[in-house]
Design a protein around this motif. Structure first.
Motif, PDB file in Angstrom:
ATOM      1  N   LEU A   1       0.821  -1.200   0.000  1.00  0.00           N
ATOM      2  CA  LEU A   1       0.000   0.000   0.000  1.00  0.00           C
ATOM      3  C   LEU A   1       0.859   1.257   0.000  1.00  0.00           C
ATOM      4  CD1 LEU A   1      -2.846   1.221   0.174  1.00  0.00           C
ATOM      5  CD2 LEU A   1      -2.690   1.064   2.651  1.00  0.00           C
ATOM      6  N   ASN A   2       1.894   1.287   0.835  1.00  0.00           N
ATOM      7  CA  ASN A   2       2.781   2.445   0.882  1.00  0.00           C
ATOM      8  C   ASN A   2       3.518   2.640  -0.439  1.00  0.00           C
ATOM      9  OD1 ASN A   2       2.601   3.739   3.477  1.00  0.00           O
ATOM     10  ND2 ASN A   2       3.358   1.855   4.357  1.00  0.00           N
ATOM     11  N   THR A   3       3.925   1.513  -1.043  1.00  0.00           N
ATOM     12  CA  THR A   3       4.619   1.594  -2.333  1.00  0.00           C
ATOM     13  C   THR A   3       3.707   2.191  -3.400  1.00  0.00           C
ATOM     14  OG1 THR A   3       5.958  -0.337  -1.777  1.00  0.00           O
ATOM     15  CG2 THR A   3       5.809   0.263  -4.099  1.00  0.00           C
ATOM     16  N   GLU A   4       2.444   1.736  -3.429  1.00  0.00           N
ATOM     17  CA  GLU A   4       1.500   2.245  -4.427  1.00  0.00           C
ATOM     18  C   GLU A   4       1.198   3.724  -4.206  1.00  0.00           C
ATOM     19  OE1 GLU A   4      -1.872  -0.298  -4.237  1.00  0.00           O
ATOM     20  OE2 GLU A   4      -0.922  -1.926  -5.393  1.00  0.00           O
ATOM     21  N   ILE A   5       1.097   4.134  -2.937  1.00  0.00           N
ATOM     22  CA  ILE A   5       0.861   5.551  -2.639  1.00  0.00           C
ATOM     23  C   ILE A   5       2.030   6.401  -3.113  1.00  0.00           C
ATOM     24  CG2 ILE A   5       0.651   7.225  -0.752  1.00  0.00           C
ATOM     25  CD1 ILE A   5      -0.999   5.144   0.764  1.00  0.00           C
ATOM     26  N   ASP A   6       3.256   5.936  -2.850  1.00  0.00           N
ATOM     27  CA  ASP A   6       4.440   6.671  -3.290  1.00  0.00           C
ATOM     28  C   ASP A   6       4.486   6.776  -4.806  1.00  0.00           C
ATOM     29  OD1 ASP A   6       5.235   7.011  -0.679  1.00  0.00           O
ATOM     30  OD2 ASP A   6       6.613   5.312  -0.672  1.00  0.00           O
TER      31      ASP A   6
END
Length: 220
Positions: A71-76
């Motif tokens: 999720l954090n990777t996709e947000i970044d």
């Protein structure tokens, strides 16, 4: 013979007592052994349950960690993509007179027109007179665009200011003493006699000024 019968009876009685004693002890011993086995089986079940719960918790923890990382990777990635798009749009907007700021393109006309004519001018370009929703947007306009019509009017009801999309005015950036209409100044310009943030002025709609057109960008 009589003595022999008495002796045989005593032996049989003794053997009967021995047999009963043996049988009773054997049964007691068997019962104790069964209890021990049940106890050991219960302990094994409890231990197995605890191990299974521990493994399940570990699996869930790993799954949640992987999901959080994804999720954090996709947000970044999304943020990076949006920043790149904004940068490209900002560069492209300079090519044909449009300026880009926070998901909108802005255009200042070169010809002066009445408020109604100015609005039609914007519509012909797939836009409308600007709607100012924040102090940041007002600062951007004040610093870059000078005196110009904006999409605010009280034509329908005196003193009830509405934007061109029908929404009501919530925060205004009026200049000192404004608005001061007596029923004849129903349209608004920004940048009137000031480059400060608070520079709106109610104005005669048939006056001619340049206008600020706004075209919003929908990312999705």
């Amino acid at each position: 013979m009589k003595g022999m019968k008495i002796e045989m009876s005593e032996n049989m009685y003794a053997n009967s007592e021995d047999t009963e004693f043996y049988t009773r002890n054997h049964m007691l011993g068997k019962g104790t052994s069964g209890t021990n086995r049940d106890s050991k089986t219960g302990s094994r079940c409890c231990m197995l349950t605890a191990v299974c719960l521990g493994v399940l918790c570990a699996v869930l923890l790993v799954a949640l960690s992987l999901l959080w990382f994804k999720l954090n990777t996709e947000i970044d990635q999304l943020q990076t993509s949006c920043e790149a798009k904004e940068k490209n749009l900002g560069m492209l907007s300079q090519l044909d007179g449009w300026r880009y700021f926070r998901s909108s393109f802005y255009y200042v006309s070169t010809e002066k027109k009445t408020w109604n004519e100015a609005r039609q001018h914007c519509r012909e370009r797939g836009a409308d007179l600007v709607i100012i929703n924040s102090e940041e947007e007002q600062k951007f306009i004040a610093e870059n665009m000078g005196i110009a019509w904006i999409g605010l009017t009280d034509m329908d009801s005196e003193g009830v200011w509405k934007w061109v999309d029908g929404s009501s005015l919530t925060t205004g950036y009026w200049g000192s003493g404004e608005p001061n209409s007596k029923g004849d100044e129903d349209c608004v310009v920004t940048g009137y006699k000031s480059t400060n943030v608070k520079s709106w002025n109610d104005y005669y709609c048939n006056n001619v000024e340049v206008c600020i057109c706004e075209r919003k960008i929908n990312w999705i």
